[in-house]
Design an enzyme around this catalytic site. Structure first.
Site, PDB file in Angstrom:
ATOM      1  N   HIS A 161       0.951  -1.246  -0.015  1.00 45.63           N
ATOM      2  CA  HIS A 161      -0.048  -0.171  -0.093  1.00 45.63           C
ATOM      3  C   HIS A 161       0.909   1.328  -0.010  1.00 45.63           C
ATOM      4  O   HIS A 161       0.258   2.417  -0.154  1.00 45.63           O
ATOM      5  CB  HIS A 161      -0.995   0.107   1.197  1.00 45.63           C
ATOM      6  CG  HIS A 161      -1.808  -1.003   1.277  1.00 45.63           C
ATOM      7  ND1 HIS A 161      -2.782  -1.239   0.134  1.00 45.63           N
ATOM      8  CD2 HIS A 161      -2.313  -1.953   2.263  1.00 45.63           C
ATOM      9  CE1 HIS A 161      -3.619  -2.199   0.458  1.00 45.63           C
ATOM     10  NE2 HIS A 161      -3.234  -2.721   1.769  1.00 45.63           N
ATOM     11  N   ASP A 197      -2.557 -10.598  -2.457  1.00 48.11           N
ATOM     12  CA  ASP A 197      -2.944 -10.032  -1.404  1.00 48.11           C
ATOM     13  C   ASP A 197      -4.432  -9.698  -1.547  1.00 48.11           C
ATOM     14  O   ASP A 197      -4.705  -9.333  -2.778  1.00 48.11           O
ATOM     15  CB  ASP A 197      -2.140  -8.827  -0.834  1.00 48.11           C
ATOM     16  CG  ASP A 197      -2.871  -8.431   0.440  1.00 48.11           C
ATOM     17  OD1 ASP A 197      -1.937  -8.630   1.651  1.00 48.11           O
ATOM     18  OD2 ASP A 197      -3.745  -7.621   0.688  1.00 48.11           O
ATOM     19  N   HIS A 199      -6.014  -7.386  -0.582  1.00 49.55           N
ATOM     20  CA  HIS A 199      -6.314  -5.814  -0.869  1.00 49.55           C
ATOM     21  C   HIS A 199      -5.540  -5.249  -2.254  1.00 49.55           C
ATOM     22  O   HIS A 199      -4.560  -5.969  -2.519  1.00 49.55           O
ATOM     23  CB  HIS A 199      -5.811  -4.844   0.223  1.00 49.55           C
ATOM     24  CG  HIS A 199      -6.315  -5.472   1.578  1.00 49.55           C
ATOM     25  ND1 HIS A 199      -6.107  -6.316   2.546  1.00 49.55           N
ATOM     26  CD2 HIS A 199      -7.681  -4.810   2.263  1.00 49.55           C
ATOM     27  CE1 HIS A 199      -6.533  -6.304   3.588  1.00 49.55           C
ATOM     28  NE2 HIS A 199      -7.896  -5.587   3.313  1.00 49.55           N
ATOM     29  N   ASP A 286      -4.598 -13.055   3.004  1.00 46.18           N
ATOM     30  CA  ASP A 286      -5.877 -12.652   3.511  1.00 46.18           C
ATOM     31  C   ASP A 286      -6.935 -13.002   2.622  1.00 46.18           C
ATOM     32  O   ASP A 286      -8.166 -12.583   3.182  1.00 46.18           O
ATOM     33  CB  ASP A 286      -5.770 -11.135   4.014  1.00 46.18           C
ATOM     34  CG  ASP A 286      -4.942 -10.215   3.051  1.00 46.18           C
ATOM     35  OD1 ASP A 286      -4.575 -10.619   1.932  1.00 46.18           O
ATOM     36  OD2 ASP A 286      -4.528  -9.050   3.308  1.00 46.18           O
TER      37      ASP A 286
HETATM   38  C1  SP5 Z   1      -0.886  -5.129   3.636  1.00 47.01           C
HETATM   39  C2  SP5 Z   1      -2.562  -5.451   4.097  1.00 47.01           C
HETATM   40  O1  SP5 Z   1      -3.273  -6.333   3.977  1.00 47.01           O
HETATM   41  N1  SP5 Z   1      -2.969  -4.101   4.435  1.00 47.01           N
HETATM   42  C3  SP5 Z   1      -4.313  -4.001   4.782  1.00 47.01           C
HETATM   43  C4  SP5 Z   1      -5.068  -2.761   5.343  1.00 47.01           C
HETATM   44  C5  SP5 Z   1      -6.597  -2.960   5.757  1.00 47.01           C
HETATM   45  N2  SP5 Z   1      -6.861  -1.532   6.639  1.00 47.01           N
HETATM   46  C6  SP5 Z   1      -8.092  -1.288   6.628  1.00 47.01           C
HETATM   47  C7  SP5 Z   1      -8.640  -2.636   7.591  1.00 47.01           C
HETATM   48  C8  SP5 Z   1     -10.136  -1.921   8.008  1.00 47.01           C
HETATM   49  C9  SP5 Z   1     -10.476  -3.170   9.002  1.00 47.01           C
HETATM   50  N3  SP5 Z   1     -11.842  -3.001   9.452  1.00 47.01           N
HETATM   51  C10 SP5 Z   1     -12.635  -4.109   9.325  1.00 47.01           C
HETATM   52  C11 SP5 Z   1     -12.712  -4.936  10.516  1.00 47.01           C
HETATM   53  C12 SP5 Z   1     -13.782  -6.221  10.301  1.00 47.01           C
HETATM   54  N4  SP5 Z   1     -13.806  -6.752  11.525  1.00 47.01           N
HETATM   55 ZN    ZN Z   2      -4.023  -7.261   2.576  1.00 51.03          ZN
END
Ligand code: SP5
Ligand code: ZN
Length: 343
Positions: A161, A197, A199, A286
């Site tokens: 990211h 990944d 994301h 993930d």
């Molecule tokens: C490297 C990587 O996988 N980064 C991911 C960043 C995600 N950040 C936002 C996460 C928001 C989590 N909120 C949702 C929780 C559900 N229980």
């Molecule tokens: Zn991720």
């Protein structure tokens, strides 16, 4: 396969994050790397090697010097301003506000300029941890450059990211991009980055968007519903001479293996057609069904298949650890890819 790892990753730990309106312990915790390392040892994947420290100039092949200075110094500046706790940005430029092209002088304004979210903070030692994660990626790249078929860079914090001059999504330095550049700077003409990944790797996309020497293919949650929201659509195909060298596969919430696999196979074919001489895998796991922040449905065995198909490229391959937050299966899933690769 050799694993590159340093306990210096412990130097980064943002205590908390905001998740659905609640302050919770951050999902991107130091234990993650320990879990993967334990599994690497348990299956006897190969030697675990401490990376050396590289010159900052190698990192500045990807990141701007002003951003690197900022990462290194902002914590001291925060303290000098009389502030406790960790460094957190909290406000960003809305689309209705004009873009600026130089860093502002005020501390909070500059923090905003160099970030896009508050997934993670900057602690006193975050810079050192991020630098060591980049070292970990570089050492893996160098192992592959010196003839290893593959290597595993067990990086933490993750990187995909982070862009040329911004952090976000738990990422500070783009480890995979730094490694890809290392290949290019040492005799490779075309490198592919395959980002599996969950994301979208918005930082990696930003870095290579107008270049044709790196092909990026990314499978991820559709930005219409998933973080990082503003990038990762299929229509983003690269710009200028980079046009056609950025491939996004946004997928819906609930995507099961057959649908994920079809996108993976399409990307696989396009990567082969590009004829890269080296491959970097942004290895987030993930997409797993029980991941606490993700919404795909892959099972542990599927990661073996992914590894096997990555081996089919027949390319020198560097695996760079990204996300994966289901701590119970994280070691199994990540190392399944590597074991699948080794066959
Ligand atoms: C490297 C990587 O996988 N980064 C991911 C960043 C995600 N950040 C936002 C996460 C928001 C989590 N909120 C949702 C929780 C559900 N229980
Ligand atoms: Zn991720």
């Amino acid at each position: 396969m050799k694993t590159f790892y340093t306990a210096d990753h412990h130097l980064h730990h943002s205590g908390m994050e905001l998740s659905f309106g609640r302050i919770v312990e951050t999902f991107e915790m130091p234990e993650r790397a320990e879990i993967v390392l334990r599994r690497v040892k348990e299956v006897g994947l190969g030697p675990v090697i401490e990376p050396p420290s590289y010159e900052r100039a190698v990192i500045e092949r990807i990141h701007t010097p002003d951003y690197v200075d900022f990462l290194e110094n902002v914590f001291a500046e925060w303290r000098a301003a009389g502030r406790d706790g960790e460094v957190w940005p909290y406000s960003w430029r809305h689309r209705s506000m004009p873009a600026i092209d130089a860093p502002p002088s005020g501390l909070d304004a500059r923090l905003s300029y160099y970030s896009f979210d508050m997934a993670g903070s900057i602690t006193e030692t975050t810079w050192r941890a991020a630098k060591r994660a980049a070292d970990t990626a570089l050492a893996g790249a160098d192992a592959v450059l010196s003839g290893e078929r593959a290597a595993f860079s067990l990086c933490r914090p993750p990187g995909h990211h982070a862009g040329r001059d911004f952090f976000g999504g738990y990422c500070y330095l783009n480890n995979a991009a730094i490694a890809a550049q290392r290949f290019l700077d040492n005799g490779h003409a075309r490198v592919a980055i395959f980002d599996v990944d969950y994301h979208h790797g918005n930082g990696t996309q930003e870095i290579f968007y107008d270049r044709d020497d790196v092909l990026l293919a990314s499978l991820h949650g559709d930005p219409d519903f998933e973080f990082p929201f503003h990038l990762g659509y299929a229509r983003e195909r690269g710009a200028g001479k980079g046009e056609g060298y950025n491939l996004n596969y946004p997928l819906p919430a609930g995507t099961p293996w057959p649908q994920w696999q079809a996108a993976f196979e399409d990307a696989h074919e396009k990567i082969r057609a590009y004829e890269p001489s080296a491959l970097v895998i942004s290895l987030g796991v993930d997409a797993f069904k029980d991941d606490p922040i993700s919404q795909f449905k892959l099972e542990s065995d599927h990661f073996l298949t992914i590894g096997r198909r990555i081996a089919d490229f027949g390319l020198p391959t560097l695996f760079v650890m990204e996300g994966g937050y289901a701590t119970g299966a994280l070691g199994l899933n990540a190392v399944n890819v590597l074991q699948g690769f080794e066959g």
